[in-house]
Design a protein around this motif. Structure first.
Motif, PDB file in Angstrom:
ATOM      1  N   GLY A   1       3.574  38.005  18.452  1.00  0.00           N
ATOM      2  CA  GLY A   1       4.705  37.819  17.565  1.00  0.00           C
ATOM      3  C   GLY A   1       4.382  37.264  16.208  1.00  0.00           C
ATOM      4  N   ARG A   2       3.128  37.354  15.750  1.00  0.00           N
ATOM      5  CA  ARG A   2       2.819  36.735  14.466  1.00  0.00           C
ATOM      6  C   ARG A   2       3.104  37.685  13.330  1.00  0.00           C
ATOM      7  NH1 ARG A   2      -0.015  32.811  12.386  1.00  0.00           N
ATOM      8  NH2 ARG A   2      -0.885  32.118  14.345  1.00  0.00           N
ATOM      9  N   ALA A   3       3.923  37.260  12.415  1.00  0.00           N
ATOM     10  CA  ALA A   3       4.087  38.011  11.173  1.00  0.00           C
ATOM     11  C   ALA A   3       3.152  37.387  10.166  1.00  0.00           C
ATOM     12  CB  ALA A   3       5.514  37.920  10.679  1.00  0.00           C
ATOM     13  N   GLU A   4       2.340  38.168   9.508  1.00  0.00           N
ATOM     14  CA  GLU A   4       1.388  37.641   8.553  1.00  0.00           C
ATOM     15  C   GLU A   4       2.072  37.332   7.232  1.00  0.00           C
ATOM     16  OE1 GLU A   4      -2.649  38.880  10.319  1.00  0.00           O
ATOM     17  OE2 GLU A   4      -2.387  38.522   8.236  1.00  0.00           O
ATOM     18  N   GLY A   5       3.360  37.529   7.189  1.00  0.00           N
ATOM     19  CA  GLY A   5       4.129  37.146   6.026  1.00  0.00           C
ATOM     20  C   GLY A   5       5.490  37.752   6.148  1.00  0.00           C
ATOM     21  N   ARG A   6       6.508  37.016   5.762  1.00  0.00           N
ATOM     22  CA  ARG A   6       7.853  37.561   5.833  1.00  0.00           C
ATOM     23  C   ARG A   6       8.570  37.409   4.511  1.00  0.00           C
ATOM     24  NH1 ARG A   6       7.387  34.886  11.074  1.00  0.00           N
ATOM     25  NH2 ARG A   6       7.206  36.444  12.674  1.00  0.00           N
ATOM     26  N   GLU A   7       7.838  37.231   3.427  1.00  0.00           N
ATOM     27  CA  GLU A   7       8.447  37.115   2.112  1.00  0.00           C
ATOM     28  C   GLU A   7       8.750  38.517   1.592  1.00  0.00           C
ATOM     29  OE1 GLU A   7       8.772  33.188   1.887  1.00  0.00           O
ATOM     30  OE2 GLU A   7       9.062  34.375   0.091  1.00  0.00           O
ATOM     31  N   GLY A   8       9.913  38.707   1.004  1.00  0.00           N
ATOM     32  CA  GLY A   8      10.255  39.962   0.363  1.00  0.00           C
ATOM     33  C   GLY A   8      10.443  41.106   1.333  1.00  0.00           C
ATOM     34  N   GLY A   9      10.634  40.806   2.615  1.00  0.00           N
ATOM     35  CA  GLY A   9      10.970  41.836   3.576  1.00  0.00           C
ATOM     36  C   GLY A   9       9.801  42.535   4.211  1.00  0.00           C
TER      37      GLY A   9
ATOM     38  N   ARG B   1      -4.216  27.848   4.423  1.00  0.00           N
ATOM     39  CA  ARG B   1      -3.758  26.572   3.864  1.00  0.00           C
ATOM     40  C   ARG B   1      -2.239  26.522   3.825  1.00  0.00           C
ATOM     41  NH1 ARG B   1      -7.110  23.958  -1.182  1.00  0.00           N
ATOM     42  NH2 ARG B   1      -9.081  23.560  -0.093  1.00  0.00           N
ATOM     43  N   LYS B   2      -1.620  27.605   3.356  1.00  0.00           N
ATOM     44  CA  LYS B   2      -0.162  27.640   3.272  1.00  0.00           C
ATOM     45  C   LYS B   2       0.471  27.476   4.653  1.00  0.00           C
ATOM     46  CE  LYS B   2       0.444  30.480  -0.892  1.00  0.00           C
ATOM     47  NZ  LYS B   2       1.601  29.844  -1.555  1.00  0.00           N
ATOM     48  N   GLU B   3      -0.012  28.256   5.609  1.00  0.00           N
ATOM     49  CA  GLU B   3       0.623  28.186   6.923  1.00  0.00           C
ATOM     50  C   GLU B   3       0.397  26.822   7.570  1.00  0.00           C
ATOM     51  OE1 GLU B   3       1.359  30.823  10.920  1.00  0.00           O
ATOM     52  OE2 GLU B   3       0.198  31.652   9.260  1.00  0.00           O
ATOM     53  N   ALA B   4      -0.775  26.219   7.394  1.00  0.00           N
ATOM     54  CA  ALA B   4      -1.018  24.897   7.951  1.00  0.00           C
ATOM     55  C   ALA B   4      -0.039  23.880   7.372  1.00  0.00           C
ATOM     56  CB  ALA B   4      -2.458  24.462   7.687  1.00  0.00           C
ATOM     57  N   VAL B   5       0.172  23.922   6.057  1.00  0.00           N
ATOM     58  CA  VAL B   5       1.095  22.974   5.424  1.00  0.00           C
ATOM     59  C   VAL B   5       2.529  23.218   5.897  1.00  0.00           C
ATOM     60  CG1 VAL B   5       2.119  22.237   3.233  1.00  0.00           C
ATOM     61  CG2 VAL B   5      -0.360  22.588   3.400  1.00  0.00           C
ATOM     62  N   LEU B   6       2.961  24.470   5.926  1.00  0.00           N
ATOM     63  CA  LEU B   6       4.340  24.767   6.313  1.00  0.00           C
ATOM     64  C   LEU B   6       4.585  24.457   7.795  1.00  0.00           C
ATOM     65  CD1 LEU B   6       4.926  28.052   4.295  1.00  0.00           C
ATOM     66  CD2 LEU B   6       5.888  25.780   3.838  1.00  0.00           C
TER      67      LEU B   6
ATOM     68  N   GLY C   1       8.933  28.967   2.658  1.00  0.00           N
ATOM     69  CA  GLY C   1       8.746  29.537   1.330  1.00  0.00           C
ATOM     70  C   GLY C   1       7.297  29.589   0.898  1.00  0.00           C
ATOM     71  N   LEU C   2       6.622  30.690   1.202  1.00  0.00           N
ATOM     72  CA  LEU C   2       5.219  30.843   0.846  1.00  0.00           C
ATOM     73  C   LEU C   2       4.985  30.786  -0.650  1.00  0.00           C
ATOM     74  CD1 LEU C   2       4.348  33.762   3.285  1.00  0.00           C
ATOM     75  CD2 LEU C   2       3.363  31.468   3.379  1.00  0.00           C
ATOM     76  N   ILE C   3       5.811  31.491  -1.390  1.00  0.00           N
ATOM     77  CA  ILE C   3       5.546  31.654  -2.826  1.00  0.00           C
ATOM     78  C   ILE C   3       5.899  30.396  -3.610  1.00  0.00           C
ATOM     79  CG2 ILE C   3       7.802  32.556  -3.590  1.00  0.00           C
ATOM     80  CD1 ILE C   3       6.143  34.771  -5.056  1.00  0.00           C
ATOM     81  N   ARG C   4       6.633  29.477  -3.013  1.00  0.00           N
ATOM     82  CA  ARG C   4       6.980  28.238  -3.704  1.00  0.00           C
ATOM     83  C   ARG C   4       5.957  27.127  -3.465  1.00  0.00           C
ATOM     84  NH1 ARG C   4      11.867  29.683  -1.363  1.00  0.00           N
ATOM     85  NH2 ARG C   4      11.731  27.997   0.167  1.00  0.00           N
TER      86      ARG C   4
ATOM     87  N   ALA D   1      -7.579  19.269  -0.295  1.00  0.00           N
ATOM     88  CA  ALA D   1      -6.700  19.192  -1.458  1.00  0.00           C
ATOM     89  C   ALA D   1      -5.416  18.464  -1.076  1.00  0.00           C
ATOM     90  CB  ALA D   1      -6.373  20.589  -1.986  1.00  0.00           C
ATOM     91  N   LEU D   2      -4.866  17.731  -2.007  1.00  0.00           N
ATOM     92  CA  LEU D   2      -3.572  17.078  -1.810  1.00  0.00           C
ATOM     93  C   LEU D   2      -2.492  18.020  -2.301  1.00  0.00           C
ATOM     94  CD1 LEU D   2      -1.977  14.535  -0.991  1.00  0.00           C
ATOM     95  CD2 LEU D   2      -2.254  13.721  -3.351  1.00  0.00           C
ATOM     96  N   VAL D   3      -1.581  18.384  -1.404  1.00  0.00           N
ATOM     97  CA  VAL D   3      -0.566  19.394  -1.692  1.00  0.00           C
ATOM     98  C   VAL D   3       0.815  18.776  -1.530  1.00  0.00           C
ATOM     99  CG1 VAL D   3       0.439  21.574  -0.894  1.00  0.00           C
ATOM    100  CG2 VAL D   3      -2.053  21.300  -1.006  1.00  0.00           C
ATOM    101  N   ARG D   4       1.709  19.113  -2.432  1.00  0.00           N
ATOM    102  CA  ARG D   4       3.093  18.647  -2.357  1.00  0.00           C
ATOM    103  C   ARG D   4       3.992  19.777  -1.904  1.00  0.00           C
ATOM    104  NH1 ARG D   4       6.539  14.390  -1.632  1.00  0.00           N
ATOM    105  NH2 ARG D   4       8.637  15.096  -2.232  1.00  0.00           N
ATOM    106  N   ALA D   5       4.759  19.553  -0.852  1.00  0.00           N
ATOM    107  CA  ALA D   5       5.733  20.532  -0.361  1.00  0.00           C
ATOM    108  C   ALA D   5       7.127  20.008  -0.657  1.00  0.00           C
ATOM    109  CB  ALA D   5       5.564  20.755   1.136  1.00  0.00           C
ATOM    110  N   ASP D   6       7.929  20.796  -1.356  1.00  0.00           N
ATOM    111  CA  ASP D   6       9.295  20.415  -1.684  1.00  0.00           C
ATOM    112  C   ASP D   6      10.279  21.095  -0.742  1.00  0.00           C
ATOM    113  OD1 ASP D   6       8.492  18.816  -3.890  1.00  0.00           O
ATOM    114  OD2 ASP D   6       8.280  20.620  -5.118  1.00  0.00           O
ATOM    115  N   GLY D   7      11.550  20.740  -0.872  1.00  0.00           N
ATOM    116  CA  GLY D   7      12.568  21.336  -0.015  1.00  0.00           C
ATOM    117  C   GLY D   7      12.707  20.579   1.297  1.00  0.00           C
ATOM    118  N   PRO D   8      13.368  21.164   2.305  1.00  0.00           N
ATOM    119  CA  PRO D   8      13.529  20.498   3.599  1.00  0.00           C
ATOM    120  C   PRO D   8      12.178  20.102   4.192  1.00  0.00           C
ATOM    121  CG  PRO D   8      14.893  22.463   3.484  1.00  0.00           C
ATOM    122  CD  PRO D   8      14.015  22.489   2.269  1.00  0.00           C
ATOM    123  N   GLY D   9      12.095  18.873   4.674  1.00  0.00           N
ATOM    124  CA  GLY D   9      10.842  18.377   5.222  1.00  0.00           C
ATOM    125  C   GLY D   9       9.825  18.025   4.155  1.00  0.00           C
TER     126      GLY D   9
END
Length: 299
Positions: free
Chosen positions: A49-57, A238-243, A253-256, A267-275
């Motif tokens: 069931g892994r989607a390698e990305g669901r941004e933009g459909g 990196r993105k998926e680990a942070v999210l 939100g991958l692109i954000r 690297a020190l990463v800042r995630a905005d939004g919920p959580g």
């Protein structure tokens, strides 16, 4: 350097889903011993069931149990696959025995016996490792999920331990035969991702749909297509680990999210939004064919 409360384990199942693979524990950045295992062959299927990305459909992954590359009548392969799987369950009895009913149900949904074996072995190993940390039998652990910080739904929030009572947090990931487990003994949020590096379709679309402008510039700053692919996966894990640490998963939100791939190692990463929060994301070197990262909440 990994935080003092963070420990990692990783492994590779063999072609039948057996084998301890490589397990590595780290505390405070120190390696805690390794068990080496080699996979004699790689699974042909894709992870559950892994989607390698669901941004933009778009969706690059495959749904659980979907057999790739079958065109035309595949009923014969399906029946043969289940016959092989029934025999394989006998060979993997010790792994199957520690799984929950839900995990066994999920395992049986795969069409390919090899993929079932990889799932069963990875989840059994996670249970055994967690049992050692929690001082209980592997099958006694009851896993659940925390509510998603974005929508409040516990159906897809970060994983949690319902029983026994525990303060630690964990996250695990699997890609074909390879798996990675991260445990935050101090209870901080943690996320992990591991991916087999393989060719990608619609590469330009993935860059536009997943990466920030700075990340895209990092990926295309080489004419070598192999390096470009590796750089994309470097960003992706990196993105998926942070999210996953945030608790929203890809819906966050991958692109954000900019994961600063041009900063090697950590690297020190800042995630905005919920959580929202700040996270240290660590590159985990596991060999040329794999990309992996772990994110831990910054103190």
């Amino acid at each position: 350097m990994l935080g003092g409360g963070l420990r990692l384990w990783h492994g590779v199942a063999d072609g039948g889903g057996l084998g301890a693979g490589r397990e590595e524990g780290r505390a405070g950045g120190r390696a805690g011993g390794r068990e080496e295992g080699r996979a004699e062959g790689r699974a042909e299927g894709r992870a559950e069931g892994r989607a390698e990305g669901r941004e933009g459909g778009w969706a690059e992954g495959r749904e659980e149990g979907w057999a790739e590359g079958r065109e035309g009548g595949w009923a014969g392969d399906w029946k043969e696959g289940w016959a092989e799987q029934d025999l394989a369950e006998e060979d993997r009895a010790e792994d199957w025995a520690v799984l929950s009913p839900e995990e066994r149900w999920r395992a049986r949904r795969f069409m390919r016996p090899a993929e079932t074996g990889h799932y069963v072995h990875a989840h059994a190993e996670v249970r055994r490792i967690m049992a050692g940390l929690l001082d209980c039998p592997p099958r006694a652990i009851r896993f659940g999920r925390e509510p998603c910080p974005g929508c409040g739904d516990a159906a897809h929030g970060p994983p949690s331990i319902i029983e026994p009572t525990a303060t630690l947090r964990f996250n695990h990931s699997r890609s074909e035969a390879a798996w990675l487990l991260a445990v935050a003994l101090d209870g901080r949020r943690v996320g992990a991702d591991i991916e087999q590096i393989r060719p990608l379709n619609a590469f330009t679309g993935l860059l536009d749909g997943c990466l920030t402008p700075a990340e895209r510039a990092y990926v295309v700053d080489t004419a070598d297509p192999v390096r470009r692919r590796r750089r994309f996966y470097h960003c992706w894990v990196r993105k998926e680990a942070v999210l996953k640490a945030v608790g929203t998963g890809l819906a966050g939100g991958l692109i954000r999210l900019d994961v600063r791939p041009y900063e090697p190692g950590t690297a020190l990463v800042r995630a905005d939004g919920p959580g929202a929060g700040s996270f240290l994301v660590h590159d985990i070197p596991l060999g040329r064919g794999l990309a992996a990262a772990v994110a831990e909440e910054s103190a």
